[in-house]
Design an enzyme around this catalytic site. Structure first.
Site, PDB file in Angstrom:
ATOM      1  N   SER A  90       0.841  -1.195   0.000  1.00  0.00           N
ATOM      2  CA  SER A  90       0.000   0.000   0.000  1.00  0.00           C
ATOM      3  C   SER A  90       0.883   1.254   0.000  1.00  0.00           C
ATOM      4  O   SER A  90       1.680   1.436  -0.930  1.00  0.00           O
ATOM      5  CB  SER A  90      -0.967  -0.049   1.192  1.00  0.00           C
ATOM      6  OG  SER A  90      -2.023   0.859   1.023  1.00  0.00           O
ATOM      7  N   HIS A 227      -7.917  -5.634   0.391  1.00  0.00           N
ATOM      8  CA  HIS A 227      -6.708  -4.817   0.409  1.00  0.00           C
ATOM      9  C   HIS A 227      -5.635  -5.427   1.307  1.00  0.00           C
ATOM     10  O   HIS A 227      -4.445  -5.388   0.990  1.00  0.00           O
ATOM     11  CB  HIS A 227      -7.051  -3.399   0.888  1.00  0.00           C
ATOM     12  CG  HIS A 227      -5.921  -2.434   0.758  1.00  0.00           C
ATOM     13  ND1 HIS A 227      -5.418  -2.037  -0.462  1.00  0.00           N
ATOM     14  CD2 HIS A 227      -5.177  -1.789   1.701  1.00  0.00           C
ATOM     15  CE1 HIS A 227      -4.415  -1.186  -0.265  1.00  0.00           C
ATOM     16  NE2 HIS A 227      -4.258  -1.031   1.025  1.00  0.00           N
TER      17      HIS A 227
END
Length: 254
Positions: A90, A227
């Site tokens: 990320s 995610h």
């Protein structure tokens, strides 16, 4: 090692060091499982951002360049040091990428770059938070965190815990908001990208777009999950990291 770099599983004979950058709001603890999974094949080094855990009370980093500068200043890079590979998830993917670019410019390119949970930065931003974090109140920021499903509901429901957790999260999101991609020469090292097939922030084709950032070989691995898919696939992630190192062929996704 110092303020910025930690090592849970020393492996000085592994021959390659793997420098890992956590996600926004994250700390070295987030990578303890990954560290154990890769130890022995590489020596895992974890970046600890200021303002959390044992660095609580320190000023937060103001931008990506500040973090890259500080980490490289602390990282031993002299003759005799093992080659360096980079990993980031990320926000950490952006930091690992910019670190790789810096090392390339300085004539010390990494031997591999593994990126996770991030669309290629050359693409227009899509599915980002509805507005910059500087404009969000705490409730909006908590809702953004819920969408990514990376934070326990118990934490998000506790005012006491949120008072500790939200400031570093807000600071890190601001780094992402302020990040500006600048086109440059492709990297010379191989790049592997991992992404979740149900990530609300990264479509598989956006992960594959990282290929334009390297001339050293590329692989993309789409795994089941959102995610924060990494912990559900640690053995496979460790294999991808090992396969991306020099002398090994990259794997294909299961």
């Amino acid at each position: 090692m110092g303020d910025w770099i930690r090592c849970f599983h020393p492996a000085p004979d592994a021959g390659v060091r793997l420098l890992c950058f956590p996600h926004a709001g994250g700390s070295v603890v987030a990578y303890h499982g990954l560290s154990a999974a890769v130890s022995g094949r590489v020596e895992p080094l974890m970046v600890q951002y200021p303002g959390r855990q044992d660095r609580f009370g320190e000023p937060f980093a103001a931008g990506a360049d500040e973090i890259v500068d500080a980490v490289l200043d602390e990282l031993p890079r002299g003759p005799g040091e093992a080659p360096l590979a980079l990993f980031g998830h990320s926000m950490g993917a952006l930091l690992a990428f910019e670190t790789a670019r810096r090392l390339e410019r300085e004539g010390q390119p990494p031997v591999a770059l593994v990126l996770s949970g991030r669309a290629a930065p050359s693409l227009p931003r899509r599915n980002a938070a509805t507005r910059p974090v500087r404009d969000m109140d705490d409730a909006e920021l908590v809702e953004e965190m819920r969408k990514l499903s990376g934070t326990a509901d118990e934490l998000l429901s506790s005012p006491e815990l949120l008072s500790i957790f939200l400031p570093p999260m807000r600071a890190d999101y601001q780094i992402v908001d302020d990040y500006v991609y600048r086109a440059g020469p492709p990297l010379s090292c191989p790049v592997a990208v991992l992404t979740g097939d149900d990530d609300p922030r990264v479509a598989p084709e956006e992960a594959r777009a990282w290929e334009s950032e390297t001339r050293g070989g590329f692989s993309c691995h789409v795994l089941a999950g959102g995610h924060f898919f990494l912990d559900g696939h640690l053995p496979y992630v460790a294999d991808v990291i090992a396969a991306t190192l020099p002398g090994r062929e990259a794997m294909t996704a299961p």
